[in-house]
Design an enzyme around this catalytic site. Structure first.
Site, PDB file in Angstrom:
ATOM      1  N   LYS A 152       0.838  -1.194   0.000  1.00 30.93           N
ATOM      2  CA  LYS A 152       0.000   0.000   0.000  1.00 30.93           C
ATOM      3  C   LYS A 152       0.878   1.251   0.000  1.00 30.93           C
ATOM      4  O   LYS A 152       1.968   1.247   0.580  1.00 30.93           O
ATOM      5  CB  LYS A 152      -0.879   0.046   1.259  1.00 30.93           C
ATOM      6  CG  LYS A 152      -1.926  -1.029   1.398  1.00 30.93           C
ATOM      7  CD  LYS A 152      -2.648  -0.865   2.737  1.00 30.93           C
ATOM      8  CE  LYS A 152      -3.667  -1.962   2.990  1.00 30.93           C
ATOM      9  NZ  LYS A 152      -4.854  -1.806   2.129  1.00 30.93           N
ATOM     10  N   ARG A 176      -9.894 -11.755   2.788  1.00 29.20           N
ATOM     11  CA  ARG A 176     -10.770 -12.839   2.320  1.00 29.20           C
ATOM     12  C   ARG A 176     -10.047 -14.188   2.344  1.00 29.20           C
ATOM     13  O   ARG A 176     -10.687 -15.233   2.436  1.00 29.20           O
ATOM     14  CB  ARG A 176     -11.288 -12.507   0.923  1.00 29.20           C
ATOM     15  CG  ARG A 176     -10.253 -12.430  -0.172  1.00 29.20           C
ATOM     16  CD  ARG A 176     -10.719 -11.677  -1.404  1.00 29.20           C
ATOM     17  NE  ARG A 176     -10.851 -10.248  -1.143  1.00 29.20           N
ATOM     18  CZ  ARG A 176     -11.241  -9.350  -2.046  1.00 29.20           C
ATOM     19  NH1 ARG A 176     -11.560  -9.752  -3.273  1.00 29.20           N
ATOM     20  NH2 ARG A 176     -11.314  -8.075  -1.752  1.00 29.20           N
TER      21      ARG A 176
END
Length: 479
Positions: free
Chosen positions: A259, A333
């Site tokens: 990020k 996830r």
């Protein structure tokens, strides 16, 4: 004076109190007389003024008090002391009507001078409790909060249960990763288990491979703080099975798909799903609901090192499906899929997961409105209705079947991301759905777990969003 500290044993150093609420029927010996608060809507003000002595009405008018929600007016008594407080409210049963008062009023002892029914009394006490929160682990404050006599008809157990659990979410989410890694999150779960006599097992490090949680291990193995799966169980085996799963990414760098720094600033909150799962479990246990509760939290850090999982790696999962890694920053996830597969293996009567999963949900719905996904229309309707009743709103998004092809992979059973940028929250929900049986009533909360700006009763920082809605639906189903 009743001063309830955070009960989970996690943040014993915090100066924040659950609430400063006083026993209405058993006041402290020698406690000063409580000051009355008169709540008034804008529509009620004129009639109230007409019933007051002329001097009082003139004083209020001179203050230009119009009962605007959130506004206050102080009426003087003998010697210039405050004799009464007028508080502008949208309605006495509005959840946040009294939330700003603990911080706004001078420290002291107050009572609400109005005939509140059970709903309004409970909401007033809860608002006062939530408005008395301060995260004080690292920064002390000399400013205290005003205290409130318990409203006569308030359901004290419900208020305390909700406020304590909300504090738990806020404290956990607000704590930086330096002091809240996978081990500390497991400690918070163990303290919760100890409080209610629950069992808590923690599977750590390479044992995850031995116990067949390969995706959790793959995501967390790069950190020197070992990944783990937290498994809390409570209740009688013969009761309906309620399983809650929470995403416990204690810090998310994005992995090798790193990020930018601006996107990393809030990533201490990426374990907000785990905080919600533990807090919801706490509400269930505190209420003594007749369920067989299980809380599963995969706890990891997604960081960069020589053994970090890589883009285009193919991961095994607990269910047996293989997943191609299209992006290492879609790690939540991946850990959830192992936990959901384990949860689903017991065929629970209700399965709920919480996760700070996608920026796409925030783009679609903003920070205040969690996205709800479900494979069961009745369950979704129950959750939406509870959200409305509890003023804890949700918005349902579809598990749109035709979008599933976006997760197709040429080398594995599925990819963890789509090849396009559309419908990111839905794509994530569809990925999770692959690990839940069609027969299992399942709901997925994509929640922000954060207040971008302070509002009465909702300070900037970690926040429980969807917690009261979920508990309301569970209590109606199993209560």
């Amino acid at each position: 004076m009743l001063l309830l500290h955070h009960p989970c044993g996690f943040d014993e150093g915090t100066s924040a109190l659950l609430a400063t609420l006083l026993d209405a029927d058993q006041p402290d010996a020698g406690a000063p007389e409580s000051l009355p608060i008169t709540p008034l809507t804008k529509g009620e003000l004129s009639g109230w003024l007409d019933a007051q002595p002329a001097a009082t009405a003139a004083w209020v008018r001179a203050l230009n008090f119009t009962a605007e929600p959130g506004s206050l007016a102080y009426l003087p008594g003998e010697g210039g002391a405050i004799a009464r407080v007028l508080a502008g409210v949208p309605a006495v049963d509005d959840l946040w009507a009294f939330a700003g008062l603990p911080a706004a009023l001078p420290p002291g002892r107050y009572r609400i001078d109005a005939d509140l029914d059970e709903r309004a009394a409970g909401r007033a006490a809860l608002a006062w409790a939530l408005g008395s929160y301060r995260f004080g682990r690292y920064k002390s404050s000399d400013k205290g909060f005003a205290s409130l006599v318990w409203p006569a008809r308030a359901d004290r157990a419900a208020v305390e249960r909700t406020a304590i659990s909300t504090y738990m979410v806020r404290d956990l989410v607000n704590t930086p990763a330096s002091d809240l890694g996978p081990a500390e999150l497991a400690d918070a779960a163990q303290a919760l288990a100890d409080e209610f006599g629950a069992d808590c097992e923690v599977i750590v490090g390479d044992e995850l491979l031995d116990r067949n949680y390969p995706a959790v291990h793959a995501v967390g193995r790069a950190s020197p703080r070992a990944p783990r799966l937290i498994d809390l169980r409570w209740g009688k085996p013969e009761h309906p099975k309620l399983t809650i799963v929470g995403k416990g990414v204690c810090f998310d760098t994005g992995g090798l798909d790193l990020k930018p720094s601006s996107a990393m600033l809030m990533m201490k909150k990426d374990m907000g799903g785990a905080a919600h799962a533990l807090a919801l479990g706490r509400m269930v246990m505190a209420a003594g609901l007749a369920v067989r509760l299980r809380v599963l939290v995969p706890a990891v850090e997604n960081v960069v090192s020589g053994n970090a999982f890589k883009p285009l790696d193919v991961l095994k999962t607990r269910k047996g499906l293989t997943v191609e890694v299209g992006n290492t920053d879609a790690e939540g996830r991946l850990i959830l899929c192992d936990a959901l597969a384990e949860a689903d293996s017991e065929k629970p009567d209700l399965l709920i997961d919480f996760a700070t999963l996608t920026g796409a949900a925030r783009v679609a719905l903003g920070p205040e409105l969690p996205a709800l996904f479900s494979n069961d229309d009745r369950l979704a309707d129950d959750l939406l209705a509870a959200g409305t009743a509890e003023e804890d709103p949700l918005w349902r998004l579809p598990l749109w079947a035709s979008y599933r092809k976006g997760l197709d992979s040429k080398v594995a059973d599925l990819n963890n991301v789509a090849t396009h940028s559309f419908a990111g929250a839905i794509i994530a929900g569809l990925f999770l759905q692959e690990f839940v049986s069609k027969e299992t009533p399942w709901a997925h909360f994509d929640t922000f777990a954060w207040n971008n700006a302070a509002r009465p009763g909702r300070p900037e920082g970690g926040e429980a969003l969807g917690l009261r809605a979920a508990y309301g639906a569970i209590a109606r189903r199993f209560g």
